[in-house]
Design a protein around this motif. Structure first.
Motif, PDB file in Angstrom:
ATOM      1  N   LEU A   1      -4.571   3.590   3.854  1.00 21.97           N
ATOM      2  CA  LEU A   1      -3.821   3.999   5.057  1.00 21.97           C
ATOM      3  C   LEU A   1      -4.576   3.637   6.337  1.00 21.97           C
TER       4      LEU A   1
ATOM      5  N   ASN B   1       0.826  -1.209   0.000  1.00 28.14           N
ATOM      6  CA  ASN B   1       0.000   0.000   0.000  1.00 28.14           C
ATOM      7  C   ASN B   1       0.858   1.256   0.000  1.00 28.14           C
TER       8      ASN B   1
ATOM      9  N   GLY C   1      -8.597   5.866  -6.035  1.00 31.32           N
ATOM     10  CA  GLY C   1      -8.405   5.359  -4.669  1.00 31.32           C
ATOM     11  C   GLY C   1      -9.628   5.608  -3.817  1.00 31.32           C
TER      12      GLY C   1
ATOM     13  N   ASN D   1       1.094   3.818  -3.140  1.00 26.80           N
ATOM     14  CA  ASN D   1       0.785   5.240  -2.943  1.00 26.80           C
ATOM     15  C   ASN D   1       1.956   6.103  -3.408  1.00 26.80           C
TER      16      ASN D   1
ATOM     17  N   GLY E   1      -9.455   5.801  -0.401  1.00 27.68           N
ATOM     18  CA  GLY E   1      -9.114   6.414   0.889  1.00 27.68           C
ATOM     19  C   GLY E   1      -9.196   5.413   2.013  1.00 27.68           C
TER      20      GLY E   1
HETATM   21  P1  ADP Z   1      -6.143   6.090  -1.609  1.00 24.33           P
HETATM   22  O1  ADP Z   1      -6.743   4.850  -2.071  1.00 24.33           O
HETATM   23  O2  ADP Z   1      -7.006   7.270  -1.789  1.00 24.33           O
HETATM   24  O3  ADP Z   1      -4.769   6.314  -1.972  1.00 24.33           O
HETATM   25  P2  ADP Z   1      -5.034   5.787   0.970  1.00 24.33           P
HETATM   26  O4  ADP Z   1      -5.686   5.552   2.293  1.00 24.33           O
HETATM   27  O5  ADP Z   1      -4.008   4.889   0.625  1.00 24.33           O
HETATM   28  O6  ADP Z   1      -6.200   5.886  -0.056  1.00 24.33           O
HETATM   29  O7  ADP Z   1      -4.450   7.222   1.039  1.00 24.33           O
HETATM   30  C1  ADP Z   1      -5.222   8.206   1.594  1.00 24.33           C
HETATM   31  C2  ADP Z   1      -4.833   9.537   1.012  1.00 24.33           C
HETATM   32  O8  ADP Z   1      -3.532   9.904   1.467  1.00 24.33           O
HETATM   33  C3  ADP Z   1      -4.748   9.621  -0.391  1.00 24.33           C
HETATM   34  O9  ADP Z   1      -5.932   9.832  -1.055  1.00 24.33           O
HETATM   35  C4  ADP Z   1      -3.782  10.760  -0.624  1.00 24.33           C
HETATM   36  O10 ADP Z   1      -4.455  11.924  -0.604  1.00 24.33           O
HETATM   37  C5  ADP Z   1      -2.892  10.654   0.543  1.00 24.33           C
HETATM   38  N1  ADP Z   1      -1.612   9.963   0.256  1.00 24.33           N
HETATM   39  C6  ADP Z   1      -1.314   8.696   0.559  1.00 24.33           C
HETATM   40  N2  ADP Z   1      -0.022   8.408   0.213  1.00 24.33           N
HETATM   41  C7  ADP Z   1       0.460   9.548  -0.308  1.00 24.33           C
HETATM   42  C8  ADP Z   1       1.725   9.908  -0.817  1.00 24.33           C
HETATM   43  N3  ADP Z   1       2.743   9.037  -0.869  1.00 24.33           N
HETATM   44  N4  ADP Z   1       1.918  11.161  -1.270  1.00 24.33           N
HETATM   45  C9  ADP Z   1       0.903  12.074  -1.231  1.00 24.33           C
HETATM   46  N5  ADP Z   1      -0.317  11.784  -0.735  1.00 24.33           N
HETATM   47  C10 ADP Z   1      -0.532  10.529  -0.285  1.00 24.33           C
END
Ligand code: ADP
Length: 770
Positions: free
Chosen positions: A726, A659, A721, A663, A723
């Protein structure tokens, strides 16, 4: 004046009616009283001890009668004979009362010092006093016609020479007695005002000898005759009447002369003064009254009729008028109170109710003085003032005050009222309770001191004074504010002026505990925010989820259609078609897995295995799988020198790494290097994934690990994504006993780190053999 003298004898005369016998016991010579009956003591007014003193007989008996009395006493005491004698006895006030005493020996003694008993009777005085008093009761009458009264009395059957002389001595004008031959038998002693009476008689005879002779002659036949004559510039009025002996026969004519020169003027003046007094009494706004010591009215002013509606005669004629018309509830205590004060000859004042003729209740304030004679109450004088209205107003006031008090005590607000001099004029129990004010502090009634006590409990003490300047500037102002207390309570404070008519006389402060209300409100607001947020999240989720789920379906559908077409036409099927279709399915299943994991986490059903896992190896494998995914990116791995084994779920930990790496790839759209490090920090491993991508706005960082949260700089149109990644990562890391966080700068990239506790001395269960 004659009538005054006799009327002052009344208390002694009243003794005649006494049913208890009047007697004494005495003995010795000179005579001494050993015991005297209370009735006799009361009759003459001397103190009981006085009777027993030596020589009291000399004080008691008229000097002219003393020898006679002593002689009789000695004879009875010596011989045991029985004697009756009359003599004049002095009362305590120095007046003489005629007594008849029957002396009987108890124990005779030859030397005259034996014991005897005296039975005493107060004789009717020679002139019948009651009759005389009634006749001469009016001063005016007497001035007009002094003789008329006298003559009537002189015709009484029991007059004796001595009694007559006593009486005549008391008359104000010159008197004389004329015998059947018109010769002057006796004249009263000289009066300074008139000179020798003989001269007056001479003058009277000289002024009109005919009238003089005829008047005396007619008197000698039983008539009462009057004539006037003038001499030396004065006018005299003569009244002549008959004098009868014991047998009723006329023995002489008696003349009385009165100087009437000034009488008319005096009479007029008297009438005028009397009217003035009557008018004055009648205009007094109250009932002026006089009664005897047993509350029998002798006089009441006209107000009585106006006020209570009973005719005046009823007041004076009904002996128990007052008692009878008292309100039943006052009938016991009021007379008792008045009686006691009367007995003690004490002026008194009391309020009570009387029932008026129309049945209404009239409140009266009675102000009473007691007239006493010889230390005993003889009559009462007073004024009754109507205080019904005043009483009603008082009752109304008391009712209002009790209502206010009850209201104040039952209110949930703490209330304090302060006057213009900063003095506390009222407060309720709730005020005391809210601020925990000690009794002794409140007892001082000092608003400043209580204010200090209040301020000491505030979170911001100066807060209490913020309104002061504006309230001082405008005392009519109302205010409301909120006070926060150190113990967490929140009070709303209201303040409004206390007015009396148009004048502001103080200020009312009320305090309401709104802690629960405020907390509930904050909670409601929070819940509302959360609900709104949840709705927003749901809406976002629906739109994102539908977009995200649909996105892989379109290419999947295309690839499958292509495959179908090729199969139908018998064309060869390139492997990449199937691979591409498969990649979309993997993407779809990844999304669905994230959704499923989220709901498992929510339900607490995400299960983890516990096995030794080498993070060095695991990271290596994950990176190797992902390297081909994005040719634009460089994946760098700072491999640790040791295996760094932890206890956990290999698959789930791989999911975390995937994950974070996906990302990093996704949010570095322009490519670049992605660095991964796994290092030991004492008892834990820190895994870091860094990119040089879009970064994360500072205010969003704390929210990244929440469900469905997507940073505002990662629009769905640019970055797919749900959300959830994470959110799932945080749950997995934390359930392994670790922590996850991010460091980032917008436009410069992000570093996600997580820690996991190292388990030393354990080998990775899946590690290839060394
Ligand atoms: P998603 O499926 O939207 O990526 P995540 O829970 O993995 O869901 O991430 C949540 C949010 O965190 C993302 O939508 C993004 O806005 C932010 N994000 C996650 N990883 C990064 C990263 N490496 N750089 C910038 N923003 C990130």
């Amino acid at each position: 004046m004659v009538h005054t003298q006799w009327s002052e004898e009344r208390p002694e005369v009243a003794g005649l009616a006494s049913p208890s016998p009047m007697l004494w016991v005495g003995g010795g010579f000179p005579p001494r009283f050993r015991w005297v009956s209370p009735s006799l003591v009361q009759s003459l007014g001397h103190a009981p001890e006085a009777w027993k003193t030596r020589g009291f007989v000399h004080r008691l008996v008229h000097p002219e009668d003393l020898d006679r009395v002593q002689e009789a006493w000695r004879t009875v005491a010596r011989t045991g004979e029985h004697r009756t004698l009359e003599f004049r006895a002095a009362s305590a006030e120095g007046r003489f009362v005629r007594l008849a005493v029957e002396l009987n020996a108890i124990e005779p003694s030859p030397d005259g010092a034996g014991e005897l008993i005296g039975t005493v009777r107060v004789l009717s005085p020679a002139l019948q006093t009651e009759h005389l008093q009634r006749t001469v009761g009016s001063e005016e009458d007497q001035v007009r016609n002094p003789m008329s009264c006298l003559c009537l009395e002189l015709t009484g059957p029991t007059s004796t020479q001595a009694d007559l002389r006593d009486t005549l001595d008391g008359l104000p004008g010159p008197t004389w007695m004329v015998g059947g031959d018109l010769s002057i038998l006796w004249c009263s002693p000289a009066k300074q005002a008139h000179g020798a009476e003989t001269l007056l008689c001479v003058a009277a005879r000289a002024s009109d000898p005919q009238a003089w002779a005829s008047a005396h002659r007619r008197a000698l036949t039983g008539e009462t005759v009057g004539f006037d004559f003038a001499t030396c510039g004065r006018t005299y009025r003569c009244q002549i009447g008959p004098v009868r002996g014991a047998d009723g026969a006329i023995v002489a004519a008696l003349g009385v002369a009165t100087d009437v020169s000034d009488l008319d003027e005096v009479a007029q003046e008297l009438t005028r003064t009397q009217r003035q007094h009557e008018d004055l009494i009648d205009t007094i706004d109250g009932i002026v009254w006089e009664s005897d010591a047993r509350f029998r009215f002798m006089f009441v002013s006209k107000q009585a009729e106006r006020l209570l509606g009973y005719p005046l005669q009823q007041w004076t004629q009904e002996p128990d008028f007052w008692l009878k018309h008292l309100h039943p509830e006052d009938r016991d205590w009021a007379p008792t109170f008045c009686m006691k004060a009367t007995r003690e000859c004490r002026p008194h004042e009391f309020d009570y109710r009387m029932i008026a003729a129309d049945g209404s209740i009239v409140w009266l304030r009675d102000i009473v003085t007691v007239v006493s004679e010889g230390g005993r109450p003889s009559k009462l004088r007073g004024i009754m003032v109507d205080i019904t209205e005043q009483h009603r107003a008082q009752e109304h006031l008391e009712h209002t005050v009790s209502l206010l008090r009850a209201t104040l005590d039952s209110t949930a607000d703490g209330v304090m009222v302060v006057d213009q001099g900063r003095r506390i004029t009222a407060f309720n129990g709730r005020f005391q309770e809210l601020w925990d004010v000690p009794e002794e502090l409140l007892a001082l009634r000092d608003a400043e001191k209580v204010g200090e006590h209040v301020r000491s409990q505030l979170k911001y003490p100066e807060q209490a004074l913020t309104r002061r300047p504006e309230l001082l500037a405008d005392s009519g102002k109302e205010s409301i504010d909120t006070l926060e207390l150190r113990d967490g309570r929140i009070l709303e404070r209201y303040s409004r002026p206390q007015r009396l008519g148009d004048t502001i006389v103080g200020r009312v402060w009320s305090y309401r505990d709104v802690t629960a209300e405020r907390r509930a409100q904050a909670e409601r607001e929070r819940l509302l925010r959360e609900a709104q947020e949840a709705i927003r999240v749901r809406d976002d989720f629906l739109s994102i989820a539908s977009h995200e789920l649909k996105t892989p379906l379109t290419p999947l559908k295309l690839h499958l259609q292509m495959l179908k077409k090729r199969m139908a036409s018998g064309q060869p099927i390139p492997a990449q078609y199937a691979e591409k279709a498969l990649a979309q399915v993997v993407r779809l299943s990844g999304l669905i897995n994230d959704l499923l994991d989220t709901s498992r986490i929510q339900a607490g059903r995400l299960e983890l295995k516990h096995e030794p896992v080498s993070l060095r190896e695991l990271t290596q494998e994950v990176m190797a799988d992902l390297r081909p995914v994005s040719p634009h990116h460089t994946l760098e791995y700072e491999e640790p020198g040791e295996a760094l084994v932890i206890q956990g779920d290999r698959g789930r930990l791989a999911q975390v790494l995937v994950n974070l790496l996906e990302n990093a790839l996704k949010y570095s759209p322009t490519g670049g290097s992605i660095r991964v490090s796994v290092e030991r920090d004492e008892a834990q491993v820190i895994v870091s994934v860094s990119d040089a991508g879009i970064g994360i706005p500072p205010d969003q960082k704390s929210l990244l690990f929440e469900r469905f949260f997507r940073a505002r700089n990662a629009p769905i149109s640019g970055f797919g994504g749900l959300g959830l990644g994470l959110y799932i990562c945080r749950d997995i890391v934390e359930r392994h006993g670790g922590r996850i966080w991010v460091e980032s700068e917008v436009g410069h990239g992000s570093t996600f780190r997580f820690t996991l506790p190292v388990v030393d001395g354990v080998a990775d269960a899946h590690a290839p053999p060394a």
